[in-house]
Design a protein around this motif. Structure first.
Motif, PDB file in Angstrom:
ATOM      1  N   ALA A 157       0.831  -1.205   0.000  1.00 19.46           N
ATOM      2  CA  ALA A 157       0.000   0.000   0.000  1.00 19.46           C
ATOM      3  C   ALA A 157       0.870   1.261   0.000  1.00 19.46           C
ATOM      4  CB  ALA A 157      -0.930  -0.013   1.213  1.00 19.46           C
ATOM      5  N   THR A 158       1.955   1.229   0.751  1.00 19.13           N
ATOM      6  CA  THR A 158       2.879   2.362   0.792  1.00 19.13           C
ATOM      7  C   THR A 158       3.512   2.579  -0.579  1.00 19.13           C
ATOM      8  OG1 THR A 158       3.333   1.944   3.126  1.00 19.13           O
ATOM      9  CG2 THR A 158       4.913   3.306   1.931  1.00 19.13           C
ATOM     10  N   CYS A 159       3.906   1.498  -1.230  1.00 16.60           N
ATOM     11  CA  CYS A 159       4.491   1.616  -2.573  1.00 16.60           C
ATOM     12  C   CYS A 159       3.499   2.251  -3.548  1.00 16.60           C
ATOM     13  CB  CYS A 159       4.931   0.249  -3.092  1.00 16.60           C
ATOM     14  SG  CYS A 159       6.408  -0.401  -2.282  1.00 16.60           S
ATOM     15  N   LEU A 160       2.230   1.901  -3.439  1.00 15.48           N
ATOM     16  CA  LEU A 160       1.230   2.516  -4.308  1.00 15.48           C
ATOM     17  C   LEU A 160       1.126   4.014  -4.051  1.00 15.48           C
ATOM     18  CD1 LEU A 160      -1.772   0.039  -4.493  1.00 15.48           C
ATOM     19  CD2 LEU A 160      -0.216   0.700  -6.307  1.00 15.48           C
ATOM     20  N   GLY A 161       1.132   4.384  -2.777  1.00 19.80           N
ATOM     21  CA  GLY A 161       1.067   5.800  -2.431  1.00 19.80           C
ATOM     22  C   GLY A 161       2.263   6.580  -2.940  1.00 19.80           C
ATOM     23  N   LYS A 162       3.447   5.998  -2.796  1.00 22.23           N
ATOM     24  CA  LYS A 162       4.663   6.663  -3.269  1.00 22.23           C
ATOM     25  C   LYS A 162       4.701   6.711  -4.800  1.00 22.23           C
ATOM     26  CE  LYS A 162       7.708   7.901  -0.828  1.00 22.23           C
ATOM     27  NZ  LYS A 162       7.961   9.242  -0.295  1.00 22.23           N
ATOM     28  N   ALA A 163       4.241   5.664  -5.469  1.00 17.63           N
ATOM     29  CA  ALA A 163       4.217   5.658  -6.932  1.00 17.63           C
ATOM     30  C   ALA A 163       3.293   6.748  -7.463  1.00 17.63           C
ATOM     31  CB  ALA A 163       3.782   4.286  -7.444  1.00 17.63           C
ATOM     32  N   LYS A 164       2.185   6.954  -6.769  1.00 18.01           N
ATOM     33  CA  LYS A 164       1.230   7.981  -7.179  1.00 18.01           C
ATOM     34  C   LYS A 164       1.863   9.373  -7.138  1.00 18.01           C
ATOM     35  CE  LYS A 164      -2.081   9.240  -4.404  1.00 18.01           C
ATOM     36  NZ  LYS A 164      -3.282   9.317  -3.583  1.00 18.01           N
ATOM     37  N   LEU A 165       2.806   9.571  -6.231  1.00 17.19           N
ATOM     38  CA  LEU A 165       3.468  10.866  -6.075  1.00 17.19           C
ATOM     39  C   LEU A 165       4.729  10.997  -6.930  1.00 17.19           C
ATOM     40  CD1 LEU A 165       3.199  11.174  -2.190  1.00 17.19           C
ATOM     41  CD2 LEU A 165       1.715  12.219  -3.918  1.00 17.19           C
ATOM     42  N   SER A 166       5.092   9.937  -7.657  1.00 16.96           N
ATOM     43  CA  SER A 166       6.339   9.916  -8.419  1.00 16.96           C
ATOM     44  C   SER A 166       6.043   9.887  -9.915  1.00 16.96           C
ATOM     45  CB  SER A 166       7.164   8.685  -8.049  1.00 16.96           C
ATOM     46  OG  SER A 166       7.404   8.651  -6.665  1.00 16.96           O
ATOM     47  N   VAL A 167       7.103  10.094 -10.699  1.00 22.09           N
ATOM     48  CA  VAL A 167       6.983  10.020 -12.158  1.00 22.09           C
ATOM     49  C   VAL A 167       8.173   9.256 -12.724  1.00 22.09           C
ATOM     50  CG1 VAL A 167       5.637  12.144 -12.426  1.00 22.09           C
ATOM     51  CG2 VAL A 167       8.131  12.247 -12.451  1.00 22.09           C
ATOM     52  N   GLY A 168       8.017   8.766 -13.932  1.00 24.62           N
ATOM     53  CA  GLY A 168       9.119   8.141 -14.652  1.00 24.62           C
ATOM     54  C   GLY A 168       9.635   6.869 -14.010  1.00 24.62           C
ATOM     55  N   SER A 169      10.961   6.739 -14.047  1.00 26.20           N
ATOM     56  CA  SER A 169      11.578   5.511 -13.537  1.00 26.20           C
ATOM     57  C   SER A 169      11.427   5.379 -12.022  1.00 26.20           C
ATOM     58  CB  SER A 169      13.050   5.452 -13.928  1.00 26.20           C
ATOM     59  OG  SER A 169      13.764   6.509 -13.327  1.00 26.20           O
ATOM     60  N   VAL A 170      11.312   6.497 -11.309  1.00 27.83           N
ATOM     61  CA  VAL A 170      11.100   6.418  -9.858  1.00 27.83           C
ATOM     62  C   VAL A 170       9.758   5.741  -9.576  1.00 27.83           C
ATOM     63  CG1 VAL A 170      10.802   7.761  -7.744  1.00 27.83           C
ATOM     64  CG2 VAL A 170      12.570   8.414  -9.391  1.00 27.83           C
ATOM     65  N   ALA A 171       8.728   6.147 -10.302  1.00 28.31           N
ATOM     66  CA  ALA A 171       7.406   5.526 -10.133  1.00 28.31           C
ATOM     67  C   ALA A 171       7.470   4.042 -10.498  1.00 28.31           C
ATOM     68  CB  ALA A 171       6.366   6.243 -10.984  1.00 28.31           C
ATOM     69  N   ALA A 172       8.222   3.733 -11.566  1.00 21.91           N
ATOM     70  CA  ALA A 172       8.341   2.328 -11.978  1.00 21.91           C
ATOM     71  C   ALA A 172       8.946   1.477 -10.867  1.00 21.91           C
ATOM     72  CB  ALA A 172       9.186   2.222 -13.250  1.00 21.91           C
ATOM     73  N   TRP A 173       9.957   1.997 -10.179  1.00 29.28           N
ATOM     74  CA  TRP A 173      10.567   1.248  -9.068  1.00 29.28           C
ATOM     75  C   TRP A 173       9.582   1.062  -7.924  1.00 29.28           C
ATOM     76  CZ3 TRP A 173      14.189  -2.002  -9.563  1.00 29.28           C
ATOM     77  CH2 TRP A 173      15.182  -1.822 -10.525  1.00 29.28           C
ATOM     78  N   TRP A 174       8.751   2.073  -7.663  1.00 25.27           N
ATOM     79  CA  TRP A 174       7.727   1.904  -6.622  1.00 25.27           C
ATOM     80  C   TRP A 174       6.727   0.826  -7.019  1.00 25.27           C
ATOM     81  CZ3 TRP A 174       8.600   3.067  -1.918  1.00 25.27           C
ATOM     82  CH2 TRP A 174       9.354   4.179  -1.585  1.00 25.27           C
ATOM     83  N   TYR A 175       6.400   0.748  -8.309  1.00 21.99           N
ATOM     84  CA  TYR A 175       5.499  -0.308  -8.776  1.00 21.99           C
ATOM     85  C   TYR A 175       6.157  -1.686  -8.674  1.00 21.99           C
ATOM     86  CZ  TYR A 175       2.081   3.108 -10.326  1.00 21.99           C
ATOM     87  OH  TYR A 175       1.146   4.109 -10.358  1.00 21.99           O
ATOM     88  N   VAL A 176       7.441  -1.758  -8.920  1.00 24.14           N
ATOM     89  CA  VAL A 176       8.165  -3.022  -8.722  1.00 24.14           C
ATOM     90  C   VAL A 176       8.084  -3.427  -7.250  1.00 24.14           C
ATOM     91  CG1 VAL A 176      10.457  -4.103  -8.723  1.00 24.14           C
ATOM     92  CG2 VAL A 176       9.708  -2.751 -10.703  1.00 24.14           C
ATOM     93  N   GLY A 177       8.299  -2.462  -6.357  1.00 26.02           N
ATOM     94  CA  GLY A 177       8.173  -2.728  -4.926  1.00 26.02           C
ATOM     95  C   GLY A 177       6.779  -3.197  -4.560  1.00 26.02           C
ATOM     96  N   PHE A 178       5.770  -2.621  -5.223  1.00 22.87           N
ATOM     97  CA  PHE A 178       4.390  -3.030  -5.004  1.00 22.87           C
ATOM     98  C   PHE A 178       4.207  -4.506  -5.361  1.00 22.87           C
ATOM     99  CE2 PHE A 178       0.413  -3.911  -7.250  1.00 22.87           C
ATOM    100  CZ  PHE A 178      -0.489  -3.825  -6.204  1.00 22.87           C
ATOM    101  N   VAL A 179       4.670  -4.902  -6.554  1.00 21.86           N
ATOM    102  CA  VAL A 179       4.489  -6.280  -7.015  1.00 21.86           C
ATOM    103  C   VAL A 179       5.239  -7.261  -6.114  1.00 21.86           C
ATOM    104  CG1 VAL A 179       4.965  -7.885  -8.914  1.00 21.86           C
ATOM    105  CG2 VAL A 179       4.019  -5.623  -9.400  1.00 21.86           C
ATOM    106  N   VAL A 180       6.454  -6.912  -5.720  1.00 19.26           N
ATOM    107  CA  VAL A 180       7.239  -7.788  -4.851  1.00 19.26           C
ATOM    108  C   VAL A 180       6.553  -7.916  -3.487  1.00 19.26           C
ATOM    109  CG1 VAL A 180       9.438  -8.017  -3.618  1.00 19.26           C
ATOM    110  CG2 VAL A 180       9.420  -7.371  -6.039  1.00 19.26           C
ATOM    111  N   SER A 181       6.155  -6.792  -2.905  1.00 25.31           N
ATOM    112  CA  SER A 181       5.494  -6.810  -1.590  1.00 25.31           C
ATOM    113  C   SER A 181       4.184  -7.579  -1.648  1.00 25.31           C
ATOM    114  CB  SER A 181       5.244  -5.388  -1.094  1.00 25.31           C
ATOM    115  OG  SER A 181       6.443  -4.723  -0.873  1.00 25.31           O
TER     116      SER A 181
END
Length: 108
Positions: A17-41
């Protein structure tokens, strides 16, 4: 042992859930890494929930898992995302935590 796995699964639910929140606030490759964290978590959380439910009734396991995730996500929202802290939010998080503890004690 299965209760410990369930608690860890709930913490990974907070993580996704935290990764989703951070991805929403990010753009580009930073957001992509948060989405990777989401899938792993998410994957780890589901696998641990599945393992924990082998010896804990699924209704109890799911309720505890979602309760840990909900309470933890609200706390992350307060501390990380600067969400408002009100009496009623704290009151209901406290009752949620008390319910989680209660479920652990009444489970077979």
């Amino acid at each position: 042992m299965h209760w410990m796995l369930l608690i860890i699964a709930g913490l990974f639910e907070v993580g996704f859930a935290t990764c989703l929140g951070k991805a929403k606030l990010s753009v580009g490759s930073v957001a992509a890494w948060w989405y990777v964290g989401f899938v792993v978590s998410l994957s780890i959380s589901m696998l641990l929930l599945m393992k924990a439910s082998e010896s804990i009734p699924i209704g109890t396991a799911y309720a505890v898992w979602t309760g840990i995730g909900a309470a933890g996500t609200v706390l992350v929202g307060i501390f990380l995302f600067k969400e408002p802290v009100t009496f009623w939010r704290i009151f209901f998080i406290t009752t949620l935590i008390a319910s989680i503890v209660g479920l652990k004690y009444v489970a077979n």
